[in-house]
Design a protein around this motif. Structure first.
Motif, short mmCIF file in Angstrom:
data_model
loop_
_atom_site.label_atom_id
_atom_site.label_comp_id
_atom_site.label_asym_id
_atom_site.label_seq_id
_atom_site.Cartn_x
_atom_site.Cartn_y
_atom_site.Cartn_z
N PRO A 107 8.43 -31.09 -40.01
CA PRO A 107 7.56 -31.95 -40.81
C PRO A 107 8.10 -32.03 -42.24
O PRO A 107 8.54 -31.02 -42.80
CB PRO A 107 6.22 -31.22 -40.78
CG PRO A 107 6.29 -30.30 -39.61
CD PRO A 107 7.73 -29.94 -39.46
N GLY A 108 8.09 -33.21 -42.81
CA GLY A 108 8.60 -33.41 -44.16
C GLY A 108 9.33 -34.73 -44.26
O GLY A 108 9.15 -35.61 -43.42
N GLY A 109 10.16 -34.85 -45.28
CA GLY A 109 10.91 -36.08 -45.44
C GLY A 109 11.43 -36.26 -46.85
O GLY A 109 11.55 -35.30 -47.61
N LYS A 110 11.71 -37.52 -47.19
CA LYS A 110 12.30 -37.86 -48.48
C LYS A 110 11.25 -37.91 -49.58
O LYS A 110 10.10 -38.28 -49.33
CB LYS A 110 13.01 -39.21 -48.39
CG LYS A 110 14.20 -39.22 -47.46
CD LYS A 110 14.76 -40.62 -47.34
CE LYS A 110 14.50 -41.06 -45.93
NZ LYS A 110 14.89 -42.34 -45.53
N ARG A 111 11.70 -37.59 -50.78
CA ARG A 111 10.83 -37.71 -51.95
C ARG A 111 10.75 -39.19 -52.34
O ARG A 111 11.73 -39.91 -52.26
CB ARG A 111 11.40 -36.94 -53.14
CG ARG A 111 11.40 -35.46 -52.97
CD ARG A 111 12.18 -34.81 -54.13
NE ARG A 111 12.59 -33.48 -53.78
CZ ARG A 111 13.63 -33.17 -53.00
NH1 ARG A 111 14.40 -34.12 -52.52
NH2 ARG A 111 13.91 -31.92 -52.72
N GLY A 141 9.92 -40.00 -58.56
CA GLY A 141 9.05 -39.22 -59.44
C GLY A 141 8.36 -38.05 -58.77
O GLY A 141 7.68 -37.27 -59.45
N GLU A 142 8.49 -37.89 -57.45
CA GLU A 142 7.82 -36.78 -56.77
C GLU A 142 8.61 -35.48 -56.91
O GLU A 142 9.82 -35.48 -56.77
CB GLU A 142 7.67 -37.07 -55.27
CG GLU A 142 6.52 -37.95 -54.92
CD GLU A 142 6.30 -38.07 -53.42
OE1 GLU A 142 5.14 -38.15 -53.02
OE2 GLU A 142 7.29 -38.10 -52.65
N ASP A 143 7.88 -34.39 -57.12
CA ASP A 143 8.51 -33.07 -57.06
C ASP A 143 8.40 -32.58 -55.61
O ASP A 143 7.83 -33.26 -54.75
CB ASP A 143 7.86 -32.10 -58.05
CG ASP A 143 6.37 -31.88 -57.80
OD1 ASP A 143 5.85 -32.25 -56.72
OD2 ASP A 143 5.72 -31.31 -58.69
N ASP A 144 8.96 -31.40 -55.34
CA ASP A 144 8.96 -30.89 -53.97
C ASP A 144 7.55 -30.76 -53.39
O ASP A 144 7.29 -31.17 -52.26
CB ASP A 144 9.67 -29.53 -53.91
CG ASP A 144 11.16 -29.63 -54.17
OD1 ASP A 144 11.74 -30.72 -54.01
OD2 ASP A 144 11.75 -28.60 -54.53
N TRP A 145 6.63 -30.18 -54.17
CA TRP A 145 5.26 -29.99 -53.70
C TRP A 145 4.60 -31.34 -53.36
O TRP A 145 4.01 -31.49 -52.29
CB TRP A 145 4.42 -29.24 -54.73
CG TRP A 145 2.95 -29.40 -54.47
CD1 TRP A 145 2.07 -30.16 -55.17
CD2 TRP A 145 2.21 -28.82 -53.39
NE1 TRP A 145 0.82 -30.10 -54.59
CE2 TRP A 145 0.87 -29.28 -53.50
CE3 TRP A 145 2.54 -27.98 -52.33
CZ2 TRP A 145 -0.12 -28.91 -52.60
CZ3 TRP A 145 1.55 -27.61 -51.43
CH2 TRP A 145 0.24 -28.07 -51.57
N SER A 146 4.71 -32.29 -54.26
CA SER A 146 4.07 -33.59 -54.04
C SER A 146 4.63 -34.29 -52.81
O SER A 146 3.88 -34.84 -52.00
CB SER A 146 4.25 -34.49 -55.27
OG SER A 146 3.65 -33.89 -56.39
N ALA A 147 5.94 -34.26 -52.67
CA ALA A 147 6.58 -34.92 -51.53
C ALA A 147 6.19 -34.25 -50.22
O ALA A 147 5.81 -34.92 -49.25
CB ALA A 147 8.10 -34.91 -51.69
N LEU A 148 6.27 -32.93 -50.18
CA LEU A 148 5.99 -32.23 -48.93
C LEU A 148 4.52 -32.33 -48.55
O LEU A 148 4.19 -32.59 -47.39
CB LEU A 148 6.42 -30.76 -49.02
CG LEU A 148 6.38 -30.02 -47.69
CD1 LEU A 148 7.27 -30.69 -46.65
CD2 LEU A 148 6.80 -28.57 -47.88
N SER A 149 3.62 -32.16 -49.50
CA SER A 149 2.20 -32.25 -49.16
C SER A 149 1.85 -33.66 -48.68
O SER A 149 1.08 -33.82 -47.73
CB SER A 149 1.32 -31.80 -50.33
OG SER A 149 1.54 -32.58 -51.47
N ARG A 150 2.44 -34.69 -49.28
CA ARG A 150 2.20 -36.07 -48.84
C ARG A 150 2.74 -36.28 -47.42
O ARG A 150 2.06 -36.83 -46.55
CB ARG A 150 2.85 -37.07 -49.81
CG ARG A 150 2.76 -38.52 -49.34
CD ARG A 150 3.53 -39.46 -50.23
NE ARG A 150 4.91 -39.07 -50.47
CZ ARG A 150 5.91 -39.23 -49.59
NH1 ARG A 150 5.68 -39.77 -48.40
NH2 ARG A 150 7.14 -38.86 -49.90
N GLU A 151 3.97 -35.85 -47.19
CA GLU A 151 4.59 -36.05 -45.87
C GLU A 151 3.81 -35.33 -44.77
O GLU A 151 3.58 -35.89 -43.69
CB GLU A 151 6.05 -35.57 -45.88
CG GLU A 151 6.99 -36.48 -46.65
CD GLU A 151 7.38 -37.74 -45.88
OE1 GLU A 151 7.06 -37.86 -44.68
OE2 GLU A 151 8.01 -38.61 -46.49
#
Length: 132
Positions: free
Chosen positions: A31-35, A38-48
């Motif tokens: 689970p996850g993906g591309k940022r 403007g997204e940091d790691d937390w923002s990108a991962l929690s969204r994905e």
């Protein structure tokens, strides 16, 4: 050629790692993906993870597990993947949503089901003591 830069959630339960199959893909990914810009790691991962599995990750338990590099699979514009792997607790019931057709837990004996970067993440989880 530049690496495909992604973030991934490593979640282990009962000595098996959670993996997902996106629509039209032959192998399992994390689970996850591309940022997004403007997204940091937390923002990108929690969204994905919210988009793929309908879960809310827990910010307080979010921590980096490590970064792996592996051959890109089914990504014609990239030769390699750089995947920053994170662990975190979560709230909610796991459900395949968005572009995800299925989720499953994979043990070491089933590593052939995983894309190369997910195999490397499985090895990382073993090295860090999350899987035996």
């Amino acid at each position: 050629m530049e690496d495909l830069d992604v973030v991934a959630w490593v979640h282990v339960s009962r000595d098996r790692m959670l993996a997902v199959r996106s629509r039209g893909r032959d192998l399992l990914y994390l689970p996850g993906g591309k940022r997004e810009p403007g997204e940091d790691d937390w923002s990108a991962l929690s969204r994905e993870v919210r988009e793929e599995l309908a879960l809310e990750l827990d910010r307080g338990s979010f921590q980096e597990l490590g970064v792996i590099r592996a051959a890109a699979h089914d990504q014609p514009a990239f030769d390699r993947v750089r995947m920053a792997c994170f662990t975190a607790g979560y709230a909610g019931d796991i459900a395949a949503t968005g572009e995800v057709d299925e989720y499953r837990y994979v043990g070491r004996a089933e590593r052939a089901l995983l894309a190369p970067a997910a195999r490397a993440a499985l090895d990382l989880a073993v090295d860090r003591g999350l899987l035996s």
